[in-house]
Scaffold this motif. Structure first.
Motif, PDB file in Angstrom:
ATOM      1  N   SER A  34      47.386  38.872  41.248  1.00  0.00           N
ATOM      2  CA  SER A  34      47.234  40.328  41.150  1.00  0.00           C
ATOM      3  C   SER A  34      45.747  40.636  41.005  1.00  0.00           C
ATOM      4  O   SER A  34      44.982  39.812  40.515  1.00  0.00           O
ATOM      5  CB  SER A  34      48.005  40.884  39.944  1.00  0.00           C
ATOM      6  OG  SER A  34      47.460  40.400  38.734  1.00  0.00           O
ATOM      7  N   LEU A  35      45.377  41.820  41.421  1.00  0.00           N
ATOM      8  CA  LEU A  35      43.977  42.237  41.290  1.00  0.00           C
ATOM      9  C   LEU A  35      43.850  43.642  40.708  1.00  0.00           C
ATOM     10  O   LEU A  35      43.197  43.841  39.695  1.00  0.00           O
ATOM     11  CB  LEU A  35      43.264  42.174  42.649  1.00  0.00           C
ATOM     12  CG  LEU A  35      42.760  40.793  43.076  1.00  0.00           C
ATOM     13  CD1 LEU A  35      42.201  40.848  44.488  1.00  0.00           C
ATOM     14  CD2 LEU A  35      41.680  40.282  42.126  1.00  0.00           C
ATOM     15  N   CYS A  36      44.499  44.603  41.365  1.00  0.00           N
ATOM     16  CA  CYS A  36      44.267  45.977  40.908  1.00  0.00           C
ATOM     17  C   CYS A  36      45.042  46.287  39.628  1.00  0.00           C
ATOM     18  O   CYS A  36      44.635  47.150  38.860  1.00  0.00           O
ATOM     19  CB  CYS A  36      44.589  46.986  42.003  1.00  0.00           C
ATOM     20  SG  CYS A  36      46.304  47.014  42.528  1.00  0.00           S
ATOM     21  N   ALA A  37      46.132  45.570  39.372  1.00  0.00           N
ATOM     22  CA  ALA A  37      46.891  45.808  38.136  1.00  0.00           C
ATOM     23  C   ALA A  37      46.134  45.210  36.969  1.00  0.00           C
ATOM     24  O   ALA A  37      45.720  44.058  37.018  1.00  0.00           O
ATOM     25  CB  ALA A  37      48.268  45.168  38.248  1.00  0.00           C
ATOM     26  N   GLY A  46      48.235  49.978  42.763  1.00  0.00           N
ATOM     27  CA  GLY A  46      49.100  49.395  43.786  1.00  0.00           C
ATOM     28  C   GLY A  46      48.399  49.265  45.119  1.00  0.00           C
ATOM     29  O   GLY A  46      49.029  49.281  46.176  1.00  0.00           O
ATOM     30  N   SER A  47      47.086  49.135  45.083  1.00  0.00           N
ATOM     31  CA  SER A  47      46.322  49.213  46.325  1.00  0.00           C
ATOM     32  C   SER A  47      46.012  47.869  46.958  1.00  0.00           C
ATOM     33  O   SER A  47      45.827  47.783  48.163  1.00  0.00           O
ATOM     34  CB  SER A  47      44.997  49.951  46.066  1.00  0.00           C
ATOM     35  OG  SER A  47      44.230  49.238  45.112  1.00  0.00           O
ATOM     36  N   CYS A  48      45.964  46.794  46.177  1.00  0.00           N
ATOM     37  CA  CYS A  48      45.445  45.546  46.751  1.00  0.00           C
ATOM     38  C   CYS A  48      46.502  44.753  47.502  1.00  0.00           C
ATOM     39  O   CYS A  48      46.186  43.971  48.388  1.00  0.00           O
ATOM     40  CB  CYS A  48      44.796  44.682  45.674  1.00  0.00           C
ATOM     41  SG  CYS A  48      45.947  43.828  44.576  1.00  0.00           S
ATOM     42  N   ARG A  49      47.757  44.915  47.140  1.00  0.00           N
ATOM     43  CA  ARG A  49      48.898  44.269  47.810  1.00  0.00           C
ATOM     44  C   ARG A  49      48.868  42.745  47.725  1.00  0.00           C
ATOM     45  O   ARG A  49      49.460  42.071  48.562  1.00  0.00           O
ATOM     46  CB  ARG A  49      49.004  44.694  49.290  1.00  0.00           C
ATOM     47  CG  ARG A  49      48.787  46.139  49.581  1.00  0.00           C
ATOM     48  CD  ARG A  49      49.625  47.056  48.753  1.00  0.00           C
ATOM     49  NE  ARG A  49      51.019  47.142  49.159  1.00  0.00           N
ATOM     50  CZ  ARG A  49      51.923  47.860  48.507  1.00  0.00           C
ATOM     51  NH1 ARG A  49      51.583  48.534  47.408  1.00  0.00           N
ATOM     52  NH2 ARG A  49      53.170  47.885  48.919  1.00  0.00           N
ATOM     53  N   CYS A  51      50.165  41.170  45.226  1.00  0.00           N
ATOM     54  CA  CYS A  51      51.225  40.792  44.279  1.00  0.00           C
ATOM     55  C   CYS A  51      52.609  40.920  44.904  1.00  0.00           C
ATOM     56  O   CYS A  51      53.602  41.031  44.200  1.00  0.00           O
ATOM     57  CB  CYS A  51      51.130  41.653  43.028  1.00  0.00           C
ATOM     58  SG  CYS A  51      51.489  43.388  43.348  1.00  0.00           S
ATOM     59  N   ALA A  63      55.481  45.577  45.827  1.00  0.00           N
ATOM     60  CA  ALA A  63      54.307  45.307  44.967  1.00  0.00           C
ATOM     61  C   ALA A  63      54.833  45.104  43.552  1.00  0.00           C
ATOM     62  O   ALA A  63      55.306  46.045  42.908  1.00  0.00           O
ATOM     63  CB  ALA A  63      53.329  46.471  45.026  1.00  0.00           C
ATOM     64  N   CYS A  65      53.510  44.721  40.787  1.00  0.00           N
ATOM     65  CA  CYS A  65      52.809  45.355  39.656  1.00  0.00           C
ATOM     66  C   CYS A  65      53.321  46.754  39.372  1.00  0.00           C
ATOM     67  O   CYS A  65      53.055  47.290  38.300  1.00  0.00           O
ATOM     68  CB  CYS A  65      51.314  45.388  39.925  1.00  0.00           C
ATOM     69  SG  CYS A  65      50.846  46.447  41.289  1.00  0.00           S
TER      70      CYS A  65
HETATM   71 FE1  FES Z   1      47.286  45.157  43.430  1.00  0.00          FE
HETATM   72 FE2  FES Z   1      49.835  44.802  42.722  1.00  0.00          FE
HETATM   73  S1  FES Z   1      48.089  43.900  41.883  1.00  0.00           S
HETATM   74  S2  FES Z   1      49.053  45.958  44.384  1.00  0.00           S
END
Ligand code: FES
Length: 590
Positions: A34-37, A46-49, A51, A63, A65
């Motif tokens: 995960s990155l954006c969470a 929920g932008s990086c996708r 996860c 997603a 997260c």
């Molecule tokens: Fe980025 Fe889920 S961690 S979309």
């Protein structure tokens, strides 16, 4: 707590209802990239996708997260389509990412590299055009590099959560989207307070403090008398850079490391903290007894000072005129210490090691200078000190515990140590104010009612032999704003307020070691909930170990007044140790 039954990879688990799949999987011991969470939904764009997983009841991949668990849900992290999609998501991020990793200061702490490893995103599958690069390095403390930004939004969320400020936001559309202050201005042209909380949460090197290691190298080369002083909160975090559990105090090893790095003198800013209490306590007593402007507000956090100058210039008379501890100590090094050692102030180069990014700006302020000479010449963060130690080849955990240099400014009290935690300056001041008002020491030395380690407001009424002092403490500008608005509206019931820029105080400063659960496999799962408490405890325990625990009992502080300053708030003390503030709209207007 209500629970639901789920399966992950065909294995049954019971987890708390309402969790996201990502949280539930983590609770069951699985790592989904995960990155954006971040931080319990502090950022969940929920932008990086990266996860993505397969889950029954959902159409296609989800997603994890943001998708909640449900009764009977079967989750497959390992589904080939999910594995492929996660890898592709990371490859897409990498396609527009600056890959000069060997020169990136985030190397070793980069979460993008971590998920690239996890997902096996190795080839340049989507190598194509790159968006225009913008590097903002006009501000004194922060650098923003769009070529490393993955648009996760964590910095935007942190600025809003910690301070109620919206300095950073998404600008432009589509491929041209960037994160920046409004209208892609520089930080220098925005009311950013330079606290560095955005740096703390950035998963890549897109947001960084402006390094001053090069200035120190240059000072050594130039043959200057290079003197270092380290702030209290640094000892509670530096060990994390070398594998110690979060909150392990490493005071002795830090002193030993600084000495081996070549500094001519190695001092603790706690001496400056004691000096601050002497000046600030006297200032408070003066205002209490002479009808001065109340409530008086502490002034040792430059992030908070920036906020006040931008947003509450009308309340500047409430601010203590005291410089912050490292500035005071720098001023003393370049005057009293210089005189005692027969060295010209111009030949001295003072380095401060700080948990704080905004201190890099503070030392540049014209109002801080004495006869045109800055008190401090370079400020490095806890992280930068760790980099200096690593590059030197020192093996940190093999260092002996050494003491600070003892000449002239080696003594410090426990009161000085607790400056690093929210409520600490207040407690340190109360210990001395109590003595000054009553002529005796308080039996129970601590003021538990002002302690804490989180953001939010704490308040207390302190009865000092019949004199009641109403106090309040806030950290993070979101909380501070509540107290400031009360003053503005004439409703404040306090005489003394402590405000710190970063939530939790300096232990959670923007220059401290990163707390990245994904990169800290030996820390407990709840580390984001507990790290501030652990670091605070490191400082409180050092306070308990000190023989002297009140600033006014520091013998070297008393000697400094006897031999050089006269008395607290004297003309000489004002010349060296006090400053002024002014309303402004951007760093360039200072
Ligand atoms: Fe980025 Fe889920 S961690 S979309």
């Amino acid at each position: 707590m209500s629970v639901v039954n789920i399966k992950i990879e065909g294995i049954s688990y019971q987890v708390e209802a309402g969790l996201t799949i990502l949280e539930a999987a983590k609770a069951c011991g699985y790592e989904i990239p995960s990155l954006c969470a971040f931080n319990h939904g502090e950022c969940n764009s929920g932008s990086c996708r990266v996860c993505l997983v397969e889950a029954t009841g959902a159409r296609g991949l989800v997603a994890s997260c943001v998708y909640p668990v449900a009764e009977g849900m079967e989750i497959r992290i390992s589904a080939p389509a999910a594995v492929e999609a996660r890898r592709r998501s990371v490859e897409l991020l990498l396609s527009n990412h600056n890959k000069n990793c060997q020169q990136c200061s985030k190397n070793g702490n980069c979460e993008l590299l971590h998920v690239a490893n996890l997902t096996g995103a190795r080839d340049n599958a989507f190598e194509g055009i790159h968006s225009e690069v913008f590097i903002d390095q006009l501000a004194p403390a922060l650098v923003r590099d769009t070529s490393k930004c993955i648009l996760c939004g964590r910095c935007i969320a942190r600025c809003s959560n910690a301070h109620g400020l919206g300095i950073l936001g998404f600008e432009n559309r589509g491929f041209n989207t960037i994160v920046s202050p409004a209208e892609n201005r520089s930080f220098a042209d925005s009311p950013c307070i330079q606290c560095g909380q955005c740096v703390n949460v950035c998963p890549t090197g897109a947001l960084m403090e402006k390094s001053e290691i090069g200035k120190i190298d240059e000072a050594f080369r130039a043959g200057k008398h290079v003197i270092v002083q380290a702030a209290p909160a640094v000892r509670a975090s530096l060990g994390e850079e070398f594998g110690y559990p979060i909150g392990t105090p490493v005071t002795g090893k830090m002193a030993a490391a600084l000495r081996r790095l070549g500094f001519e003198r190695v001092y603790d800013v706690n001496f400056g903290a004691d000096l601050t209490i002497m000046e600030e306590g006297t200032e408070l007593l003066g205002r209490l007894t002479n009808g001065g402007v109340l409530p008086m507000i502490t002034s040792c956090s430059p992030g908070w000072i920036n906020y006040a100058e931008y947003n509450y210039a009308d309340l500047i008379p409430h601010l203590s005129s005291c410089k912050s501890p490292h500035q005071m100590q720098g001023a003393v090094i370049k005057s009293y210490w210089a005189q005692e050692h027969g060295i010209a102030p111009e030949d001295i180069f003072v380095v401060s090691v700080m948990p704080c990014v905004a201190k890099k700006f503070e030392k540049e302020r014209e109002q801080e200078k004495v006869n045109g000479i800055p008190d401090v010449d370079a400020v490095i963060t806890t992280r930068e000190l760790a980099r200096m130690i690593r590059r030197s080849g020192i093996i940190f955990d093999r260092l002996p515990d050494e003491d600070w240099d003892q000449d002239i400014m080696g003594d410090y009290s426990g009161a000085g140590v607790i400056f690093g935690v929210t409520g600490g300056v207040m407690e340190a001041a109360l210990r001395t104010v109590y003595f000054k008002l009553t002529g005796k020491e308080k039996d129970q030395i601590t003021f538990e009612e002002v302690r804490g380690h989180d953001a939010g407001i704490r308040e207390a009424s302190i009865d000092i032999d019949g004199t009641v002092v109403n106090v309040a403490i806030a950290s993070g500008m979101r909380s501070a704003k509540v107290l400031l608005d009360e003053i503005r509206e004439g409703k404040s019931k306090y005489q003394f307020i402590e405000i710190m820029g970063c939530p939790g105080g300096c232990i959670n400063g923007g220059g401290q070691s990163y707390v990245r659960p994904a990169l800290l496999p030996n820390e407990a799962d709840d580390i984001l909930d507990t790290y501030k408490e652990k670091r605070a405890q490191a400082l409180y325990s050092e306070d308990e170990r000190q023989v002297i625990r009140q600033s006014h009992n520091n013998p070297q502080i008393n000697e400094l007044y006897e031999k050089y300053l006269g008395e607290p708030n004297s003309h000489k003390a004002h010349e060296l140790l006090h400053t002024s503030y002014a309303g402004r709209v951007g760093f360039n207007e200072v």
